[in-house]
Design a protein around this motif. Structure first.
Motif, PDB file in Angstrom:
ATOM      1  N   VAL A  56      -2.608   3.107  42.238  1.00 46.71           N
ATOM      2  CA  VAL A  56      -2.982   4.093  43.244  1.00 46.71           C
ATOM      3  C   VAL A  56      -3.827   3.482  44.355  1.00 46.71           C
ATOM      4  O   VAL A  56      -4.003   4.098  45.405  1.00 46.71           O
ATOM      5  CB  VAL A  56      -3.759   5.261  42.594  1.00 46.71           C
ATOM      6  CG1 VAL A  56      -2.871   5.991  41.614  1.00 46.71           C
ATOM      7  CG2 VAL A  56      -5.018   4.754  41.878  1.00 46.71           C
ATOM      8  N   ASN A  57      -4.350   2.252  44.150  1.00 47.12           N
ATOM      9  CA  ASN A  57      -5.180   1.623  45.168  1.00 47.12           C
ATOM     10  C   ASN A  57      -4.370   0.842  46.186  1.00 47.12           C
ATOM     11  O   ASN A  57      -4.915   0.320  47.146  1.00 47.12           O
ATOM     12  CB  ASN A  57      -6.195   0.683  44.505  1.00 47.12           C
ATOM     13  CG  ASN A  57      -7.153   1.433  43.622  1.00 47.12           C
ATOM     14  OD1 ASN A  57      -7.633   2.491  44.002  1.00 47.12           O
ATOM     15  ND2 ASN A  57      -7.424   0.899  42.434  1.00 47.12           N
ATOM     16  N   ALA A  58      -3.086   0.683  45.959  1.00 45.22           N
ATOM     17  CA  ALA A  58      -2.270  -0.134  46.839  1.00 45.22           C
ATOM     18  C   ALA A  58      -1.545   0.745  47.851  1.00 45.22           C
ATOM     19  O   ALA A  58      -0.726   1.575  47.489  1.00 45.22           O
ATOM     20  CB  ALA A  58      -1.251  -0.928  46.019  1.00 45.22           C
ATOM     21  N   ALA A  59      -1.861   0.564  49.103  1.00 42.33           N
ATOM     22  CA  ALA A  59      -1.149   1.279  50.152  1.00 42.33           C
ATOM     23  C   ALA A  59       0.233   0.665  50.343  1.00 42.33           C
ATOM     24  O   ALA A  59       0.434  -0.529  50.114  1.00 42.33           O
ATOM     25  CB  ALA A  59      -1.939   1.206  51.452  1.00 42.33           C
ATOM     26  N   VAL A  60       1.206   1.474  50.751  1.00 39.81           N
ATOM     27  CA  VAL A  60       2.563   0.967  50.951  1.00 39.81           C
ATOM     28  C   VAL A  60       2.547  -0.171  51.956  1.00 39.81           C
ATOM     29  O   VAL A  60       2.029  -0.045  53.056  1.00 39.81           O
ATOM     30  CB  VAL A  60       3.477   2.100  51.449  1.00 39.81           C
ATOM     31  CG1 VAL A  60       4.857   1.556  51.815  1.00 39.81           C
ATOM     32  CG2 VAL A  60       3.600   3.184  50.391  1.00 39.81           C
ATOM     33  N   GLY A  61       3.114  -1.320  51.562  1.00 38.11           N
ATOM     34  CA  GLY A  61       3.227  -2.461  52.454  1.00 38.11           C
ATOM     35  C   GLY A  61       1.967  -3.282  52.599  1.00 38.11           C
ATOM     36  O   GLY A  61       1.960  -4.281  53.292  1.00 38.11           O
ATOM     37  N   GLN A  62       0.869  -2.871  51.979  1.00 39.50           N
ATOM     38  CA  GLN A  62      -0.388  -3.605  52.126  1.00 39.50           C
ATOM     39  C   GLN A  62      -0.404  -4.817  51.209  1.00 39.50           C
ATOM     40  O   GLN A  62      -0.124  -4.708  50.022  1.00 39.50           O
ATOM     41  CB  GLN A  62      -1.564  -2.695  51.799  1.00 39.50           C
ATOM     42  CG  GLN A  62      -2.928  -3.376  51.893  1.00 39.50           C
ATOM     43  CD  GLN A  62      -4.050  -2.422  51.566  1.00 39.50           C
ATOM     44  OE1 GLN A  62      -3.935  -1.221  51.783  1.00 39.50           O
ATOM     45  NE2 GLN A  62      -5.141  -2.951  51.030  1.00 39.50           N
ATOM     46  N   ALA A  63      -0.723  -5.988  51.772  1.00 39.74           N
ATOM     47  CA  ALA A  63      -0.763  -7.206  50.967  1.00 39.74           C
ATOM     48  C   ALA A  63      -1.810  -7.071  49.869  1.00 39.74           C
ATOM     49  O   ALA A  63      -2.927  -6.612  50.122  1.00 39.74           O
ATOM     50  CB  ALA A  63      -1.081  -8.408  51.848  1.00 39.74           C
ATOM     51  N   PRO A  64      -1.458  -7.446  48.641  1.00 40.89           N
ATOM     52  CA  PRO A  64      -2.418  -7.312  47.531  1.00 40.89           C
ATOM     53  C   PRO A  64      -3.562  -8.298  47.642  1.00 40.89           C
ATOM     54  O   PRO A  64      -3.430  -9.377  48.208  1.00 40.89           O
ATOM     55  CB  PRO A  64      -1.547  -7.605  46.298  1.00 40.89           C
ATOM     56  CG  PRO A  64      -0.430  -8.448  46.806  1.00 40.89           C
ATOM     57  CD  PRO A  64      -0.162  -7.987  48.200  1.00 40.89           C
ATOM     58  N   GLY A  65      -4.684  -7.912  47.091  1.00 42.94           N
ATOM     59  CA  GLY A  65      -5.849  -8.781  47.102  1.00 42.94           C
ATOM     60  C   GLY A  65      -6.121  -9.334  45.729  1.00 42.94           C
ATOM     61  O   GLY A  65      -5.218  -9.758  45.015  1.00 42.94           O
ATOM     62  N   SER A  66      -7.399  -9.298  45.297  1.00 49.75           N
ATOM     63  CA  SER A  66      -7.773  -9.818  43.991  1.00 49.75           C
ATOM     64  C   SER A  66      -7.162  -8.968  42.884  1.00 49.75           C
ATOM     65  O   SER A  66      -7.075  -7.749  42.983  1.00 49.75           O
ATOM     66  CB  SER A  66      -9.293  -9.836  43.861  1.00 49.75           C
ATOM     67  OG  SER A  66      -9.690 -10.352  42.623  1.00 49.75           O
ATOM     68  N   ILE A  67      -6.748  -9.635  41.808  1.00 41.51           N
ATOM     69  CA  ILE A  67      -6.092  -8.958  40.689  1.00 41.51           C
ATOM     70  C   ILE A  67      -7.150  -8.561  39.670  1.00 41.51           C
ATOM     71  O   ILE A  67      -7.858  -9.405  39.126  1.00 41.51           O
ATOM     72  CB  ILE A  67      -5.046  -9.880  40.047  1.00 41.51           C
ATOM     73  CG1 ILE A  67      -3.942 -10.183  41.062  1.00 41.51           C
ATOM     74  CG2 ILE A  67      -4.451  -9.252  38.792  1.00 41.51           C
ATOM     75  CD1 ILE A  67      -3.065 -11.348  40.672  1.00 41.51           C
ATOM     76  N   THR A  68      -7.249  -7.263  39.416  1.00 42.40           N
ATOM     77  CA  THR A  68      -8.237  -6.771  38.455  1.00 42.40           C
ATOM     78  C   THR A  68      -7.597  -6.176  37.206  1.00 42.40           C
ATOM     79  O   THR A  68      -8.239  -6.104  36.170  1.00 42.40           O
ATOM     80  CB  THR A  68      -9.148  -5.708  39.099  1.00 42.40           C
ATOM     81  OG1 THR A  68      -8.340  -4.613  39.546  1.00 42.40           O
ATOM     82  CG2 THR A  68      -9.891  -6.286  40.297  1.00 42.40           C
TER      83      THR A  68
END
Length: 355
Positions: A22-34
């Motif tokens: 739910v924290n990932a916006a459509v098309g937004q590059a992922p950041g740190s993996i938790t």
């Protein structure tokens, strides 16, 4: 559009198995993996595919990347390569897989029983663990193609388990920096460009390395490389069997504490064991130089040779042990020893010591 397409596919997959980032916006590059969900999103965003099976993230295709994997996990994460690979190209110049911050344990394994799986970095450190967690790498290969980077490095109070894994390195294989601990078991390290320094190194204060039944094979191109290097006063290294071959010194103790409980140690051009300082206890093993003395002991080094077999490469010019002129052989191995040439106590050829 390409990234959006992969995100839609990822979203559909995650929805079908009942999870969604739910924290990932459509098309937004992922950041740190938790979390594992973060990792699934990351994999699909960059063109791979994976699924969650029995609490593992299982790759269903290989992943070629121009960006790093950064873990600051709030839950333990296990990645099953499943016969696939993780490849990091030359755009990743620092660290390919970075474990830091509040990371929980990270495990990378392969359940496929094939020889197609690997984690490879073209021009970066493959793994760096600076967290307080455990990193486990098992049943796979770690490949560093850079002439100036390390395969696996760790610092901080963490534990790193290398099990049944092959490490191919050009510069440095495994580096235990301050506070870190490595357990290396049933593994193979193939090492060496001419710039290479060592295959396994304990270089930080309070670092610890335990090597069990593993094999280190050095290329003769690595003319300055050591199979095992110990370079900090409070570093601790224990070797429990295995084969260690190098052009230079097979075991090089500049500082620290070393215990050798068997194994085969061979140097093509220098010493099978060189002790410059620190404390070294040999409870067993065979030490062979194909060129000079089998073992070199320098004044100031604290060395105890119990049960061992030591061979000079050129018996007409060298003895089994080179040691300070002010010292006697008995001060290192006690009174119970013999040599193949009994005419001299440090004599040419083979020397055996017994407890």
């Amino acid at each position: 559009m390409r990234n959006l397409k992969y995100f839609v596919l990822a979203f559909a997959l995650m929805f079908s198995i009942g999870i969604c980032n739910v924290n990932a916006a459509v098309g937004q590059a992922p950041g740190s993996i938790t979390t594992k969900v973060d990792l699934i999103y990351y994999i699909y965003y960059y063109g791979g595919s994976a699924k969650i099976v029995d609490d593992k993230v299982v790759l269903t295709s290989s992943l070629d990347l121009g960006v790093a994997l950064n873990f600051s996990s709030t839950e333990a994460i296990t990645i099953d390569l499943n016969g696939n690979h993780l490849y990091f190209d030359s755009n990743v110049e620092s660290t390919a897989i970075n474990i830091y911050s509040i990371s929980k344990n990270v495990t990378i394994t392969d359940s496929s029983n094939t020889d197609n799986d690997y984690i490879r970095a073209q021009s970066a450190v493959v793994f760096s663990n600076s967290s307080n967690s455990a990193l486990t790498i098992e049943n796979t290969k770690v490949i560093s193609n850079s002439n100036s980077k390390t395969s696996i490095s760790a610092y901080g109070v963490n534990t790193n388990n290398i099990v049944n894994t092959t490490i191919q390195s050009e510069f440095k294989g495994i580096v235990a920096q301050a506070g870190s601990k490595f357990n290396i078991k049933n593994s193979t390290i193939n090492f060496g460009n001419f710039t290479g320094e060592y295959a396994i190194g304990a270089t930080g204060s309070n670092s610890s390395v335990v090597v069990t039944n593993s094999n280190v094979s050095m290329s003769d191109n690595a003319t300055n490389g050591k199979a095992i290097y110990v370079g900090a006063d409070t570093a601790n290294v224990t070797i429990n069997s295995g084969t260690f071959k190098s052009y230079n010194n097979a075991v090089d103790v500049e500082k620290g504490n070393v215990v050798i409980n068997g194994g085969s140690f061979v140097s093509t051009n220098n010493y099978a064991l060189r002790a410059l300082a620190g404390k070294t206890v040999v409870n067993g093993g065979e030490f062979t130089s194909n060129s000079t003395f089998g073992i070199q002991i320098v004044s100031g080094a604290d060395v105890t040779l119990k049960t061992s077999k030591i061979k000079a490469g050129n018996s007409s010019a060298f003895g089994a042990i080179s040691m300070p002129n002010t010292s006697s052989l008995a001060s290192y191995i006690g009174a119970d020893y013999f040599v193949s040439d009994p005419s001299t106590s440090t004599g040419s050829g083979m020397l055996y010591t017994t407890a």
